[in-house]
Design a protein around this motif. Structure first.
Motif, PDB file in Angstrom:
ATOM      1  N   TRP A 124       0.839  -1.192   0.000  1.00  0.00           N
ATOM      2  CA  TRP A 124       0.000   0.000   0.000  1.00  0.00           C
ATOM      3  C   TRP A 124       0.878   1.249   0.000  1.00  0.00           C
ATOM      4  O   TRP A 124       1.938   1.254   0.615  1.00  0.00           O
ATOM      5  N   ARG A 130      -4.949   6.573  -2.119  1.00  0.00           N
ATOM      6  CA  ARG A 130      -4.254   5.327  -1.803  1.00  0.00           C
ATOM      7  C   ARG A 130      -4.052   4.490  -3.061  1.00  0.00           C
ATOM      8  O   ARG A 130      -4.873   4.514  -3.965  1.00  0.00           O
ATOM      9  N   LYS A 189      -2.613   0.509  -4.343  1.00  0.00           N
ATOM     10  CA  LYS A 189      -2.440  -0.868  -3.871  1.00  0.00           C
ATOM     11  C   LYS A 189      -1.853  -1.703  -5.002  1.00  0.00           C
ATOM     12  O   LYS A 189      -2.197  -1.504  -6.165  1.00  0.00           O
TER      13      LYS A 189
END
Length: 178
Positions: free
Chosen positions: A121, A132, A134
């Motif tokens: 992450w 964010r 990932k």
């Protein structure tokens, strides 16, 4: 005499069988327990929550993770690294960088033997929102060379894909994090 031996065998055979079954079940449990201990357990949402809590209490994000102790975290022995900006917790390596009083970045990189089974992450957070990204676990040689505040357009090089942005002004702000 033969009858006594037969009686003894009838008693010992179930005990031996029970011992074999118990040993087998214990070995299965032990192997599963070891595998579970090796799996990285991600705590990105809790780190985000704790950083936001610190910001609410102090009016800015901490300069390092050690400053969370005594304000948000209970004081206990933790192994910090990189001038108290990095922390290993449950087979995840967290690398925090304060950009300004109201903005930070956080890397969460899986570590350990089963690291390939967990995601990497990258967060860019403010008190109002969190962007964010990932992706798959970074190779260890690449993880050691990461930029703590990379240009956002370069995160694709690491195989990271941007996730939906979180609006942190909502009451249930971190409920949808995972």
């Amino acid at each position: 005499m033969m009858m006594n031996r037969l009686k003894l065998s009838i008693v010992l055979m179930p005990l031996a069988l029970l011992l074999v079954v118990v040993t087998y079940i214990y070995s299965l449990w032990s192997a599963e327990s070891k595998k579970t201990d090796d799996l990285p357990v991600e705590s990105v949402s809790m780190m985000m929550r704790d950083l936001l809590r610190y910001h609410e209490k102090r009016g800015g994000f901490p300069e390092n993770l050690k400053q969370l102790e005594g304000v948000v975290w209970e004081r206990k022995v933790r192994q910090f690294a990189s001038r108290d900006r990095a922390l290993n917790h449950r087979n995840y390596y967290y690398l925090y960088t304060r950009i300004s009083h109201h903005q930070f970045t956080l890397w969460a990189i899986p570590a350990g033997k089963a690291r390939e089974e967990a995601p990497t992450w990258f967060l860019l957070g403010t008190p109002e929102k969190c962007r964010r990204w990932k992706g798959a676990a970074l190779p260890m040689e690449q993880a050691g060379k990461i930029d703590t505040s990379p240009p956002l357009d370069k995160l694709g090089i690491f195989g990271l894909i941007e996730q939906p942005q979180l609006d942190l002004r909502q009451k249930e702000r971190l409920a949808a994090f995972n």
